[in-house]
Design a protein around this motif. Sequence first.
Motif, PDB file in Angstrom:
ATOM      1  N   LEU A  95      -1.702   4.295  -2.504  1.00  0.00           N
ATOM      2  CA  LEU A  95      -2.610   3.636  -1.556  1.00  0.00           C
ATOM      3  C   LEU A  95      -4.030   3.543  -2.090  1.00  0.00           C
ATOM      4  O   LEU A  95      -4.832   2.772  -1.589  1.00  0.00           O
ATOM      5  N   TYR A 111       3.847   2.178   2.410  1.00  0.00           N
ATOM      6  CA  TYR A 111       3.515   1.443   3.635  1.00  0.00           C
ATOM      7  C   TYR A 111       3.770   2.302   4.875  1.00  0.00           C
ATOM      8  O   TYR A 111       3.067   2.178   5.877  1.00  0.00           O
ATOM      9  N   GLN A 114       0.791   4.643   4.939  1.00  0.00           N
ATOM     10  CA  GLN A 114      -0.393   3.888   5.340  1.00  0.00           C
ATOM     11  C   GLN A 114      -0.400   3.668   6.858  1.00  0.00           C
ATOM     12  O   GLN A 114      -1.415   3.860   7.506  1.00  0.00           O
TER      13      GLN A 114
END
Length: 151
Positions: A95, A111, A114
Amino acid sequence: MKLSTKGRYGLRALIDLAGNCGEAPVSTASISARQDISERYLEQLMSMLKKAGLVKSIRGASGGYVLAKDMKEISVGDILRALEGSLEPVECAGLDPDGECSISDSCVTKYVWQRINESISRTVDEIMLDQLVEESRKNCCSGTDKRVCRN
């Protein structure tokens, strides 16, 4: 994500401070007694909150602490980050644009991390100190008693 006693006790202390702060500073001894937190530990927490610009200390016989900002401007996220540091439950090099993750381009779990990180941040940043003081008064106090009770 699991918060340490720094975050939990510090949040309780700031709710107490905000709820009991009128014109006069609030002493750590009074917060300590109401919240059942060691005064020595509370001083360490208040020092961290002062460094973060959330509280100010007032010296003298009637000294103590006051909020450095209006309680409507202080979020739970501000308090927890001052005491805990990053609130991200997972540090993912994928990230970070400068991160050194060898599989970042093909990794889809980044993801997930995140979204979790964003969700936590959004939640704690939306809850303001004044809301918690109001909730504390609704839940704990009856009649004319305006103490902020232990959470």
